[in-house]
Motif scaffolding. Structure first.
Motif, PDB file in Angstrom:
ATOM      1  N   ALA A  70       0.665  -1.357   0.149  1.00  0.00           N
ATOM      2  CA  ALA A  70      -0.063   0.186  -0.269  1.00  0.00           C
ATOM      3  C   ALA A  70       0.837   1.330  -0.304  1.00  0.00           C
ATOM      4  O   ALA A  70       0.465   2.142  -0.677  1.00  0.00           O
ATOM      5  N   ASP A  71       2.058   1.059   0.846  1.00  0.00           N
ATOM      6  CA  ASP A  71       2.722   2.180   0.818  1.00  0.00           C
ATOM      7  C   ASP A  71       3.184   2.467  -1.026  1.00  0.00           C
ATOM      8  O   ASP A  71       3.731   3.786  -1.280  1.00  0.00           O
ATOM      9  N   HIS A  72       3.747   1.099  -1.426  1.00  0.00           N
ATOM     10  CA  HIS A  72       4.543   2.017  -2.734  1.00  0.00           C
ATOM     11  C   HIS A  72       2.883   1.689  -3.876  1.00  0.00           C
ATOM     12  O   HIS A  72       3.659   2.122  -5.235  1.00  0.00           O
ATOM     13  N   GLY A  73       2.208   2.263  -3.523  1.00  0.00           N
ATOM     14  CA  GLY A  73       0.378   2.705  -4.339  1.00  0.00           C
ATOM     15  C   GLY A  73       0.311   1.378  -4.816  1.00  0.00           C
ATOM     16  O   GLY A  73      -0.446   1.553  -5.921  1.00  0.00           O
TER      17      GLY A  73
ATOM     18  N   ASP B 250      -4.764  -0.076  -2.103  1.00  0.00           N
ATOM     19  CA  ASP B 250      -5.328   1.088  -0.895  1.00  0.00           C
ATOM     20  C   ASP B 250      -5.779  -0.231  -0.021  1.00  0.00           C
ATOM     21  O   ASP B 250      -7.022  -0.860  -0.278  1.00  0.00           O
TER      22      ASP B 250
ATOM     23  N   ALA C 171      -4.841  -0.703  -5.598  1.00  0.00           N
ATOM     24  CA  ALA C 171      -4.657   0.651  -5.886  1.00  0.00           C
ATOM     25  C   ALA C 171      -6.137   1.558  -7.227  1.00  0.00           C
ATOM     26  O   ALA C 171      -5.272   0.817  -8.596  1.00  0.00           O
TER      27      ALA C 171
ATOM     28  N   ARG D 196      -6.123   2.860 -10.621  1.00  0.00           N
ATOM     29  CA  ARG D 196      -4.762   3.333 -11.304  1.00  0.00           C
ATOM     30  C   ARG D 196      -5.893   5.004 -11.824  1.00  0.00           C
ATOM     31  O   ARG D 196      -6.473   4.714 -12.413  1.00  0.00           O
TER      32      ARG D 196
END
Length: 155
Positions: A94-97, A100, A153, A155
């Motif tokens: 999640a931190d790397h996108g 979510d 996540a 996009r």
């Protein structure tokens, strides 16, 4: 119980690190592939550690007759540790996108584990009557796809 849980825990952590390294996250286009590899590796434990999952069946069946502190020690020796490690990995993704997790990586972890393995565990009686490889692959693939629909996540 603790020894067996520790053996399976150690193998699960090896498989987790092999499939997903939070220090080297996958490319976005490889995330589904890597989650599927993890799902398959996790589900394979039921047949790779038949004796352990026989014990798990007994624990579930006799939980009302097992002292709570024994159940807690078993959970802490294996399942909770694996869950915490997977939570760290999903939070890193999640931190790397890449995901979510809606502010709750622990809940995302619980959902991932249920989606990839609950049906297989129930239908195979924790590996006693293994499903065909094709059916196992179908269930894990649908579980990963569903997980990504909920936690992928934007996009």
């Amino acid at each position: 119980m603790q020894w067996s849980a520790g053996q399976v825990r150690d193998e699960q952590l090896v498989r987790l690190r092999k499939c997903l390294d939070p220090q080297r996250p996958p490319r976005p286009e490889d995330l589904e592939r890597d989650l599927l590899a993890l799902a398959r590796a996790r589900v394979a434990l039921m047949t790779d550690f038949r004796d352990h999952f026989s014990l798990v069946r007994h624990i579930h069946g006799e939980a009302g007759h097992v002292p709570p502190e024994v159940l807690d020690a078993w959970q802490e020796a294996g399942p909770r540790r694996v869950s915490r490690e997977l939570t760290v990995v999903l939070a890193a993704l999640a931190d790397h996108g890449l995901l979510d997790v809606h502010g709750d990586p622990a809940q995302a972890t619980a959902h991932f584990m249920v989606l990839i393995s609950a049906e297989i565990a129930q239908r195979s009686y924790w590996g006693v009557i293994p499903l065909s490889p094709e059916e196992t692959d179908r269930i894990t693939a649908v579980g990963v796809q569903t997980f990504l629909r909920a936690y992928g996540a934007a996009r």
